[in-house]
Design an enzyme around this catalytic site. Structure first.
Site, PDB file in Angstrom:
ATOM      1  N   LYS A  13       0.831  -1.212   0.000  1.00  0.00           N
ATOM      2  CA  LYS A  13       0.000   0.000   0.000  1.00  0.00           C
ATOM      3  C   LYS A  13       0.867   1.264   0.000  1.00  0.00           C
ATOM      4  O   LYS A  13       0.670   2.163  -0.808  1.00  0.00           O
ATOM      5  CB  LYS A  13      -0.909   0.039   1.257  1.00  0.00           C
ATOM      6  CG  LYS A  13      -1.810  -1.180   1.405  1.00  0.00           C
ATOM      7  CD  LYS A  13      -2.694  -1.092   2.654  1.00  0.00           C
ATOM      8  CE  LYS A  13      -1.940  -1.102   3.969  1.00  0.00           C
ATOM      9  NZ  LYS A  13      -1.250  -2.374   4.293  1.00  0.00           N
ATOM     10  N   ARG A  88      -9.802   0.662   8.573  1.00  0.00           N
ATOM     11  CA  ARG A  88      -9.339  -0.664   8.970  1.00  0.00           C
ATOM     12  C   ARG A  88     -10.433  -1.464   9.666  1.00  0.00           C
ATOM     13  O   ARG A  88     -10.201  -2.613  10.035  1.00  0.00           O
ATOM     14  CB  ARG A  88      -8.168  -0.511   9.934  1.00  0.00           C
ATOM     15  CG  ARG A  88      -6.796  -0.772   9.291  1.00  0.00           C
ATOM     16  CD  ARG A  88      -5.745  -0.676  10.385  1.00  0.00           C
ATOM     17  NE  ARG A  88      -4.513  -1.321  10.054  1.00  0.00           N
ATOM     18  CZ  ARG A  88      -3.490  -0.756   9.417  1.00  0.00           C
ATOM     19  NH1 ARG A  88      -3.601   0.470   8.962  1.00  0.00           N
ATOM     20  NH2 ARG A  88      -2.373  -1.433   9.222  1.00  0.00           N
ATOM     21  N   ARG A 127      11.619  -5.088   5.254  1.00  0.00           N
ATOM     22  CA  ARG A 127      11.266  -3.703   4.932  1.00  0.00           C
ATOM     23  C   ARG A 127      12.166  -2.701   5.659  1.00  0.00           C
ATOM     24  O   ARG A 127      12.444  -2.831   6.831  1.00  0.00           O
ATOM     25  CB  ARG A 127       9.805  -3.456   5.332  1.00  0.00           C
ATOM     26  CG  ARG A 127       9.404  -1.996   5.353  1.00  0.00           C
ATOM     27  CD  ARG A 127       7.916  -1.798   5.251  1.00  0.00           C
ATOM     28  NE  ARG A 127       7.143  -2.291   6.373  1.00  0.00           N
ATOM     29  CZ  ARG A 127       5.814  -2.254   6.415  1.00  0.00           C
ATOM     30  NH1 ARG A 127       5.133  -1.775   5.370  1.00  0.00           N
ATOM     31  NH2 ARG A 127       5.169  -2.712   7.451  1.00  0.00           N
ATOM     32  N   ARG A 161      11.003  -0.277  11.170  1.00  0.00           N
ATOM     33  CA  ARG A 161       9.939  -0.058  12.149  1.00  0.00           C
ATOM     34  C   ARG A 161      10.043  -1.051  13.301  1.00  0.00           C
ATOM     35  O   ARG A 161      10.345  -2.213  13.094  1.00  0.00           O
ATOM     36  CB  ARG A 161       8.574  -0.220  11.469  1.00  0.00           C
ATOM     37  CG  ARG A 161       8.208   0.976  10.621  1.00  0.00           C
ATOM     38  CD  ARG A 161       7.050   0.732   9.706  1.00  0.00           C
ATOM     39  NE  ARG A 161       5.921   0.065  10.332  1.00  0.00           N
ATOM     40  CZ  ARG A 161       4.771  -0.160   9.726  1.00  0.00           C
ATOM     41  NH1 ARG A 161       4.607   0.243   8.463  1.00  0.00           N
ATOM     42  NH2 ARG A 161       3.790  -0.769  10.338  1.00  0.00           N
ATOM     43  N   ARG A 172      -0.743  -8.594  13.618  1.00  0.00           N
ATOM     44  CA  ARG A 172      -1.272  -7.612  12.665  1.00  0.00           C
ATOM     45  C   ARG A 172      -2.051  -8.299  11.557  1.00  0.00           C
ATOM     46  O   ARG A 172      -3.067  -7.782  11.088  1.00  0.00           O
ATOM     47  CB  ARG A 172      -0.120  -6.786  12.093  1.00  0.00           C
ATOM     48  CG  ARG A 172       0.401  -5.769  13.132  1.00  0.00           C
ATOM     49  CD  ARG A 172       1.799  -5.330  12.856  1.00  0.00           C
ATOM     50  NE  ARG A 172       1.950  -4.629  11.602  1.00  0.00           N
ATOM     51  CZ  ARG A 172       3.123  -4.478  10.979  1.00  0.00           C
ATOM     52  NH1 ARG A 172       4.217  -4.986  11.499  1.00  0.00           N
ATOM     53  NH2 ARG A 172       3.186  -3.814   9.853  1.00  0.00           N
TER      54      ARG A 172
END
Ligand code: ADP
Ligand code: ADP
Ligand code: ZN
Length: 223
Positions: A13, A88, A127, A161, A172
């Protein structure tokens, strides 16, 4: 152009929203980024967000709805916005609809990035992003052209992160399956849901999204 990019953590996203922002000049509204800014500021909201994010859970709907309602009224949203990470939950989706109606506008398209769950863990644990400009990278799939130097801004510092670890990713994903995926039928019924193959390479996903935006009429009206 008012659109939503929807998909589980690591679906792409943010990567795609940043590209659309560049191409179409409408801002990416990423609630995760807003929350991380609050964490950094040390505010009360930030302290709450840190606890929730580290647990891989979701922030309360009313806080998130208020955050987005304030954001979409900023002048840079005059031509529209790309929502990344919001809504969400079904409650957030309903609140978004009624606020857009109140502001005399509506959604053009909701784009679901379809991905294979197993690939997501790999995407998320690899990431990282530029500390200076936020450009996103990946250890395996997308490193800067010159190693250690950001393609976008020349920055040489990168960060990861806190919540991008395997344990948090599992919660998550569960939050996505249980609380976010149920929004999909809501948009399907509204006739504005489009699906894109999020497993394709980054350029191909961008092409598919552009195609959807054209077909959905989201590019009409100058944005
Ligand atoms: P999201 O915002 O949905 O959580 P990101 O856009 O941050 O996802 O992407 C997660 C990670 O996967 C990033 O490191 C990004 O560089 C990488 N990535 C994004 N899209 C793809 C893709 N189509 N193929 C391979 N890796 C990708
Ligand atoms: P990802 O890119 O991996 O999907 P985000 O950066 O969008 O993750 O969000 C990180 C975390 O911030 C989420 O796990 C959640 O705790 C919180 N968060 C972000 N957006 C929302 C929202 N709309 N509602 C509730 N919590 C949110
Ligand atoms: Zn950079």
């Amino acid at each position: 152009m008012n659109i939503i990019l929807l998909g589980p953590p690591g679906a792409g996203k943010g990567t795609q929203a940043k590209r659309l922002e560049q191409t179409y000049g409408v801002p990416q509204l990423a609630t995760g980024d807003m929350l991380r800014a609050a964490v950094k500021s040390g505010s009360e909201l930030g302290q709450q967000a840190k606890r929730v994010m580290d647990a891989g859970e979701l922030m309360p709907d009313d806080l998130m709805v208020q955050m987005i309602e304030e954001r979409i009224q900023q002048p840079d949203c005059a031509k529209g916005f790309i929502l990344d990470g919001f809504p969400r939950t079904t409650a957030q989706a309903e609140a978004l609809d009624s606020m857009l109606t109140r502001h005399g506008t509506k959604l053009d398209a909701v784009i679901e990035l379809k991905v294979d769950e197993e690939a997501l863990v790999r995407r998320i644990t690899g990431r990282y992003s530029c500390a200076k400009c936020g450009a996103g990278y990946h250890d395996e799939f997308h490193n800067p052209q010159t190693p250690g130097v950001c393609d976008a801004c020349g920055g040489t510092e990168f960060r990861r992160r806190d919540d991008d670890n395997e344990a948090t990713v599992r919660s998550r994903m569960e939050a996505y399956r249980e609380q976010t995926a149920p929004i999909l039928p809501y948009y399907e019924t509204a006739g504005i849901l489009w699906r894109v193959d999020g497993m394709a390479d980054i350029d191909e996903v961008t092409r598919q999204i552009d195609d959807v935006l054209r077909r959905a009429g989201a590019l009409d009206g100058g944005a």
